[in-house]
Design a protein around this motif. Structure first.
Motif, PDB file in Angstrom:
ATOM      1  N   THR A 195       0.937  -1.187   0.142  1.00 56.36           N
ATOM      2  CA  THR A 195       0.021   0.006   0.090  1.00 56.36           C
ATOM      3  C   THR A 195       0.909   1.240   0.049  1.00 56.36           C
ATOM      4  O   THR A 195       1.993   1.169   0.609  1.00 56.36           O
ATOM      5  N   VAL A 196       0.285   2.191  -0.611  1.00 57.58           N
ATOM      6  CA  VAL A 196       1.171   3.488  -0.797  1.00 57.58           C
ATOM      7  C   VAL A 196       0.440   4.764   0.141  1.00 57.58           C
ATOM      8  O   VAL A 196      -0.819   4.952  -0.167  1.00 57.58           O
ATOM      9  N   ASP A 197       1.201   5.549   0.998  1.00 58.35           N
ATOM     10  CA  ASP A 197       0.677   6.670   1.539  1.00 58.35           C
ATOM     11  C   ASP A 197       1.084   7.962   0.554  1.00 58.35           C
ATOM     12  O   ASP A 197       2.323   8.436   0.752  1.00 58.35           O
ATOM     13  N   VAL A 198       0.314   8.411  -0.282  1.00 55.45           N
ATOM     14  CA  VAL A 198       0.663   9.621  -1.323  1.00 55.45           C
ATOM     15  C   VAL A 198       0.897  10.800  -0.484  1.00 55.45           C
ATOM     16  O   VAL A 198       1.581  11.634  -0.974  1.00 55.45           O
ATOM     17  N   SER A 199       0.349  10.995   0.713  1.00 54.82           N
ATOM     18  CA  SER A 199       0.567  11.996   1.356  1.00 54.82           C
ATOM     19  C   SER A 199       1.967  12.357   2.054  1.00 54.82           C
ATOM     20  O   SER A 199       2.274  13.532   2.239  1.00 54.82           O
ATOM     21  N   ALA A 200       2.732  11.203   2.006  1.00 53.13           N
ATOM     22  CA  ALA A 200       4.013  11.499   2.489  1.00 53.13           C
ATOM     23  C   ALA A 200       4.883  11.681   1.325  1.00 53.13           C
ATOM     24  O   ALA A 200       6.059  11.936   1.571  1.00 53.13           O
ATOM     25  N   LEU A 201       4.555  11.587   0.188  1.00 56.54           N
ATOM     26  CA  LEU A 201       5.436  11.734  -1.192  1.00 56.54           C
ATOM     27  C   LEU A 201       5.602  13.348  -1.095  1.00 56.54           C
ATOM     28  O   LEU A 201       4.756  14.240  -1.007  1.00 56.54           O
ATOM     29  N   PRO A 202       6.585  13.650  -1.995  1.00 56.44           N
ATOM     30  CA  PRO A 202       7.002  15.076  -2.456  1.00 56.44           C
ATOM     31  C   PRO A 202       6.096  15.470  -3.275  1.00 56.44           C
ATOM     32  O   PRO A 202       5.509  14.806  -4.132  1.00 56.44           O
ATOM     33  N   GLU A 203       5.601  16.745  -3.327  1.00 58.34           N
ATOM     34  CA  GLU A 203       4.743  17.418  -4.275  1.00 58.34           C
ATOM     35  C   GLU A 203       5.054  17.197  -5.742  1.00 58.34           C
ATOM     36  O   GLU A 203       4.128  16.789  -6.831  1.00 58.34           O
ATOM     37  N   SER A 204       6.464  17.505  -6.164  1.00 61.76           N
ATOM     38  CA  SER A 204       6.945  17.383  -7.433  1.00 61.76           C
ATOM     39  C   SER A 204       8.260  16.467  -7.324  1.00 61.76           C
ATOM     40  O   SER A 204       8.702  16.519  -6.293  1.00 61.76           O
ATOM     41  N   PHE A 205       8.402  15.745  -8.370  1.00 61.82           N
ATOM     42  CA  PHE A 205       9.699  14.857  -8.508  1.00 61.82           C
ATOM     43  C   PHE A 205      10.270  14.588  -9.889  1.00 61.82           C
ATOM     44  O   PHE A 205       9.181  14.561 -10.950  1.00 61.82           O
ATOM     45  N   LEU A 206      11.347  14.667 -10.080  1.00 62.72           N
ATOM     46  CA  LEU A 206      11.919  14.606 -11.707  1.00 62.72           C
ATOM     47  C   LEU A 206      13.057  13.722 -11.627  1.00 62.72           C
ATOM     48  O   LEU A 206      14.119  13.996 -11.018  1.00 62.72           O
ATOM     49  N   ASN A 207      13.122  12.952 -12.406  1.00 63.15           N
ATOM     50  CA  ASN A 207      14.124  11.850 -12.711  1.00 63.15           C
ATOM     51  C   ASN A 207      14.850  12.626 -14.165  1.00 63.15           C
ATOM     52  O   ASN A 207      13.907  12.419 -15.133  1.00 63.15           O
TER      53      ASN A 207
END
Length: 370
Positions: A195-207
């Protein structure tokens, strides 16, 4: 209630993996977001997929052995098989992928299913795969109850109880045995592997994946057909395994289908380069999680009318609107730039023929499991 995939949907999905990629697109813009340092070794990217390490499985061997973490032929043997039962429960659809070193030999994956009455079917094959060009070919077998259409195995409603996978190895040239390190099985019926908690992810991310255009002059007349190999080649370059686009295309080519868009063959090619690569079924939450962990994900979409593969490299928010950042290979060859797609627009085309609400993806890891 489970969604049962019809033959019409099978044909549509087959088109989604075909790489005739010539249509235009919308909402295009370049990006310059900075990404955080990823921690790849701690990331679990499996969602509706189980990866089986051959060294950790038990099965019936004929002229084969498991040595140094890989399934291989016994010394002096030119052909052999290995059969193991799956622990994925009931299923109606299977996507299969594998990571191997073929050594110009042949690896062939097949599936057998058990009906609810307890009978086992014959094995249906995804076709021979090899790093030697001219060998890899899908055959699209079928029987009374099931069809393996290019790269999608589907049984009729109500006929499955469990399954087996058979791995066949064969020498083609020289005396080196093919080696299979792992295989992966994907089903929309599988319980989520995390399961994934999207609230803990950064707002933006780029590889920061280098861009390529499938329409580059060096790709010739096949440029509008090689979105899948171009997607794989961009991922390989990001992982430090740079290959020319047409080299990847020729190595991935399905000689049976006469096309470049075979999903299983595409990820097998990445695995041949020493990476972990497999297919999975993702939704928005899992996609954002994978991207935020420093991975790039290939997506089978309908961004063109006949199906199109793109590599998602990040996500962002602009003026309150969520976007996926894509290394879309169908761009101007003279000035290839990343494309921003609104999440809503992209998912309309990614999930158009979804499997239980999930979209087909290529997942690339930077070190082969096995």
């Amino acid at each position: 209630m489970k969604r049962y995939i019809s033959i019409l949907l099978l044909l549509s999905l087959m088109l989604s993996s075909f790489a005739a990629c010539g249509d235009g697109k919308t909402e295009e813009s370049s990006t310059s977001e900075e990404s955080e340092e990823p921690v790849k070794e701690e990331s679990n990217l499996h969602y509706h997929t189980k990866t089986y390490l051959l060294k950790d499985t038990a099965g019936e061997m004929t002229n084969t052995e498991i040595k140094d973490g890989a399934l291989r032929l016994k010394e002096g043997e030119s052909k052999g098989t290995y059969v193991t039962e799956l622990d994925i429960g009931t299923f109606e659809t299977i996507l299969a992928s594998w990571n191997a070193e073929t050594e110009k030999g042949i690896v062939e994956m097949s599936v057998s299913y058990q009906t609810t009455e307890g009978q086992w079917s014959d094995f249906l094959s995804w076709g021979p795969w090899s790093s030697k060009r001219g060998i890899s070919r899908s055959t699209s077998p079928k029987d009374e109850y099931a069809t393996l259409a290019i790269d999608i195995f589907t049984v009729n409603k109500g006929y499955t109880a469990s399954g087996k996978i058979k791995v066949k190895l064969e020498l083609s040239r020289g005396d080196k045995s093919p080696k299979v390190y792992n295989f992966s099985v994907t089903t929309p019926e599988m319980e989520k592997q995390q399961t994934v908690d999207v609230s803990a992810l950064p707002e933006s991310f780029l590889n920061d994946v280098p861009m390529r255009s499938q329409l580059a002059p060096e790709n010739g007349a096949d440029g509008n057909r090689i979105c899948s190999p171009t997607t794989v080649a961009m991922a390989l370059e990001f992982m430090g395994k740079k290959k020319a686009t047409m080299t990847a295309a020729k190595d991935i080519y399905d000689n049976g289908w006469e096309a470049y868009g075979n999903w299983s063959f595409a990820v097998a090619y990445a695995g041949e380069q020493g990476l972990t690569a497999y297919m999975d079924l993702y939704d928005r939450d899992m996609m954002k999680y994978a991207l935020s962990q420093g991975y790039v994900i290939g997506c089978s979409t309908y961004l063109t009318s006949s199906g199109h593969l793109v590599l998602l490299s990040g996500y962002t928010v602009i003026d309150g609107v969520e976007y996926y950042i894509a290394n879309d290979p169908n761009v101007n060859a003279k000035d290839p730039q990343r494309t921003n797609y609104t999440v809503e627009y992209f998912e309309e085309r990614w999930l158009r023929d979804s499997m239980n609400g999930y979209g087909v993806v290529y997942v690339f890891g930077d070190k082969r499991e096995g």
